[in-house]
Motif scaffolding. Structure first.
Motif, PDB file in Angstrom:
ATOM      1  N   PRO A   1       6.175  -9.870 -34.889  1.00 53.50           N
ATOM      2  CA  PRO A   1       5.683  -9.386 -36.189  1.00 53.50           C
ATOM      3  C   PRO A   1       4.711 -10.339 -36.870  1.00 53.50           C
ATOM      4  N   ILE A   2       4.999 -11.646 -36.835  1.00 49.83           N
ATOM      5  CA  ILE A   2       4.122 -12.609 -37.489  1.00 49.83           C
ATOM      6  C   ILE A   2       2.733 -12.606 -36.837  1.00 49.83           C
ATOM      7  N   GLN A   3       2.704 -12.541 -35.506  1.00 49.30           N
ATOM      8  CA  GLN A   3       1.427 -12.540 -34.805  1.00 49.30           C
ATOM      9  C   GLN A   3       0.648 -11.252 -35.066  1.00 49.30           C
ATOM     10  N   LEU A   4       1.370 -10.133 -35.135  1.00 49.55           N
ATOM     11  CA  LEU A   4       0.710  -8.853 -35.405  1.00 49.55           C
ATOM     12  C   LEU A   4       0.099  -8.830 -36.804  1.00 49.55           C
ATOM     13  N   ILE A   5       0.791  -9.450 -37.762  1.00 55.97           N
ATOM     14  CA  ILE A   5       0.238  -9.571 -39.116  1.00 55.97           C
ATOM     15  C   ILE A   5      -1.000 -10.457 -39.094  1.00 55.97           C
ATOM     16  N   GLU A   6      -0.918 -11.561 -38.345  1.00 55.82           N
ATOM     17  CA  GLU A   6      -2.043 -12.502 -38.234  1.00 55.82           C
ATOM     18  C   GLU A   6      -3.277 -11.819 -37.635  1.00 55.82           C
ATOM     19  N   ASP A   7      -3.040 -10.900 -36.698  1.00 53.15           N
ATOM     20  CA  ASP A   7      -4.162 -10.212 -36.043  1.00 53.15           C
ATOM     21  C   ASP A   7      -4.977  -9.354 -37.017  1.00 53.15           C
ATOM     22  N   LEU A   8      -4.346  -8.960 -38.141  1.00 53.50           N
ATOM     23  CA  LEU A   8      -5.052  -8.161 -39.158  1.00 53.50           C
ATOM     24  C   LEU A   8      -5.609  -9.020 -40.290  1.00 53.50           C
ATOM     25  N   LYS A   9      -5.368 -10.318 -40.232  1.00 52.29           N
ATOM     26  CA  LYS A   9      -5.777 -11.204 -41.317  1.00 52.29           C
ATOM     27  C   LYS A   9      -7.285 -11.117 -41.547  1.00 52.29           C
ATOM     28  N   GLY A  10      -7.674 -10.991 -42.818  1.00 53.41           N
ATOM     29  CA  GLY A  10      -9.089 -10.926 -43.169  1.00 53.41           C
ATOM     30  C   GLY A  10      -9.724  -9.567 -42.966  1.00 53.41           C
ATOM     31  N   ARG A  11      -8.924  -8.555 -42.644  1.00 52.47           N
ATOM     32  CA  ARG A  11      -9.482  -7.226 -42.376  1.00 52.47           C
ATOM     33  C   ARG A  11      -8.941  -6.156 -43.322  1.00 52.47           C
ATOM     34  N   ILE A  12      -8.099  -6.541 -44.287  1.00 50.96           N
ATOM     35  CA  ILE A  12      -7.488  -5.581 -45.196  1.00 50.96           C
ATOM     36  C   ILE A  12      -8.126  -5.703 -46.580  1.00 50.96           C
ATOM     37  N   TYR A  13      -8.563  -4.575 -47.123  1.00 45.37           N
ATOM     38  CA  TYR A  13      -9.197  -4.532 -48.438  1.00 45.37           C
ATOM     39  C   TYR A  13      -8.586  -3.382 -49.244  1.00 45.37           C
ATOM     40  N   GLN A  14      -8.600  -3.539 -50.563  1.00 40.58           N
ATOM     41  CA  GLN A  14      -8.063  -2.464 -51.398  1.00 40.58           C
ATOM     42  C   GLN A  14      -8.944  -2.216 -52.616  1.00 40.58           C
ATOM     43  N   LYS A  15      -8.766  -1.036 -53.188  1.00 39.12           N
ATOM     44  CA  LYS A  15      -9.579  -0.636 -54.348  1.00 39.12           C
ATOM     45  C   LYS A  15      -8.878   0.494 -55.082  1.00 39.12           C
ATOM     46  N   THR A  16      -8.954   0.470 -56.404  1.00 35.02           N
ATOM     47  CA  THR A  16      -8.466   1.575 -57.221  1.00 35.02           C
ATOM     48  C   THR A  16      -9.604   2.576 -57.408  1.00 35.02           C
ATOM     49  N   ILE A  17      -9.307   3.845 -57.162  1.00 37.59           N
ATOM     50  CA  ILE A  17     -10.346   4.886 -57.238  1.00 37.59           C
ATOM     51  C   ILE A  17      -9.858   6.053 -58.090  1.00 37.59           C
ATOM     52  N   ARG A  18     -10.746   7.010 -58.329  1.00 42.79           N
ATOM     53  CA  ARG A  18     -10.344   8.256 -58.982  1.00 42.79           C
ATOM     54  C   ARG A  18      -9.793   9.225 -57.936  1.00 42.79           C
ATOM     55  N   GLN A  19      -8.934  10.127 -58.380  1.00 38.44           N
ATOM     56  CA  GLN A  19      -8.334  11.082 -57.463  1.00 38.44           C
ATOM     57  C   GLN A  19      -9.389  11.935 -56.759  1.00 38.44           C
ATOM     58  N   ASP A  20     -10.439  12.311 -57.496  1.00 35.05           N
ATOM     59  CA  ASP A  20     -11.450  13.187 -56.894  1.00 35.05           C
ATOM     60  C   ASP A  20     -12.370  12.450 -55.907  1.00 35.05           C
ATOM     61  N   GLU A  21     -12.194  11.109 -55.777  1.00 33.79           N
ATOM     62  CA  GLU A  21     -12.994  10.335 -54.826  1.00 33.79           C
ATOM     63  C   GLU A  21     -12.283  10.119 -53.497  1.00 33.79           C
ATOM     64  N   LEU A  22     -11.000  10.461 -53.459  1.00 29.76           N
ATOM     65  CA  LEU A  22     -10.172  10.110 -52.312  1.00 29.76           C
ATOM     66  C   LEU A  22     -10.716  10.680 -51.005  1.00 29.76           C
ATOM     67  N   ALA A  23     -11.077  11.944 -50.999  1.00 28.92           N
ATOM     68  CA  ALA A  23     -11.561  12.579 -49.769  1.00 28.92           C
ATOM     69  C   ALA A  23     -12.824  11.883 -49.245  1.00 28.92           C
ATOM     70  N   ASN A  24     -13.721  11.521 -50.146  1.00 33.69           N
ATOM     71  CA  ASN A  24     -14.951  10.849 -49.727  1.00 33.69           C
ATOM     72  C   ASN A  24     -14.674   9.484 -49.118  1.00 33.69           C
ATOM     73  N   TYR A  25     -13.745   8.749 -49.720  1.00 34.74           N
ATOM     74  CA  TYR A  25     -13.407   7.427 -49.182  1.00 34.74           C
ATOM     75  C   TYR A  25     -12.743   7.539 -47.812  1.00 34.74           C
TER      76      TYR A  25
END
Length: 290
Positions: free
Chosen positions: A217-241
């Motif tokens: 599990p620790i290595q699998l988490i490390e493999d995704l390091k630096g590749r996860i991003y987040q953002k708050t959006i409007r509901q009507d934007e969800l499909a486009n994103y």
């Protein structure tokens, strides 16, 4: 000793292919089998526990051929299914004594000592004379483990053991499983990511009958390091994103959708980098498959 599963297949009479060429190598310790409901986890656990036959493939516990030596496997197996019944008007001590007889422990003194030992180990000794009908959900789960370890198993299978438990009981259950796993192969089948993160040194993700990822599990988490991003959006934007990015999860933050994406390059567009987690590993694999 290892549990080795090779190219296991199972298709039910209704045409559902529950297992597709499943191969796993599971050493002593805690192994997490993670996947959504209907992924094939319980089918795999029941097959390993000799409760049903596979269509093809092999299962070995050390030198033991599980499929052709079922009775020998059952002698060294402990099994806690997702759902199990208890006799509500029997006490914990009396029912464990009965289970011990069924497991072939016929010497009365040995049986008494063993029942007392597992009651102590599962923190149920003080309520050993209480009817099982009065047990809480967590106490019932610990009783389930008590009956599963009566024969000092080499392989312990637990299927969705913490569903419905409160945080205190969950932690107590974690500690108990971790202690047992020091000398036993423990396979923990669950859809709760935290169970695997807290307990397991090795894991696999299964979806639609396929093993889609396995490792530490620790290595699998490390493999995704630096590749996860987040953002708050409007509901009507969800499909486009969802059309523009690899969205792996969405939740609510202050009433608005908060999305997380996987990206090999900085996406810009207001996204903020966040630490990767085992939940991200899980959602990423499930979304890739779907």
């Amino acid at each position: 000793m290892k549990l080795v599963i090779e190219n296991l297949n199972k298709t039910y009479a209704n045409g559902v292919q529950a297992l597709q060429n499943v191969s796993l190598e599971i050493p002593t310790g805690m192994f997490g089998l993670l996947g959504p409901n209907g992924a094939g986890k319980s089918t795999l656990m029941r097959t390993v526990a000799t409760l049903q036959d596979a269509d093809s493939g092999s299962i070995k516990l050390g030198a033991l051929n599980v499929q052709s030596e079922k009775q020998e496997l059952r002698k060294v197996l402990g099994y806690l299914p997702q759902q199990f019944g208890l006799y509500p008007k029997m006490t914990a001590e009396v029912l464990l004594n009965h289970f011990a007889v069924l497991k072939g422990i016929t010497a009365k003194k040995q049986r008494k000592e063993l029942v007392a030992f597992v009651l102590q180990k599962t923190n149920l000794y003080e309520v050993r004379n209480q009817h099982l009908g009065g047990f809480s959900g967590g106490m019932k789960q610990r009783f389930g483990i008590a009956q599963a370890i009566l024969n000092n198993p080499k392989l312990l299978i637990v299927d969705e053991p913490t569903a419905g438990l409160d945080p205190k009981e969950r932690n107590r259950f974690y500690n108990l499983l971790s202690e047992i796993a020091e000398n036993t192969i423990v396979v923990l089948s669950t859809h709760i990511v935290d169970d695997v993160k807290e307990l397991c040194t090795q894991m696999a993700i299964i979806n639609a009958g396929n093993v889609v990822l396995q490792g530490n599990p620790i290595q699998l988490i490390e493999d995704l390091k630096g590749r996860i991003y987040q953002k708050t959006i409007r509901q009507d934007e969800l499909a486009n994103y969802k059309n523009s990015y690899q969205v792996i999860s969405e939740k609510r933050f202050l009433g608005k959708p908060l999305i997380q994406i996987v990206s090999d390059k900085i996406p810009g567009d207001g996204f903020v980098a966040v630490d990767s987690s085992l939940e991200d590993v899980y959602f990423n694999q499930i979304n890739i498959q779907n």
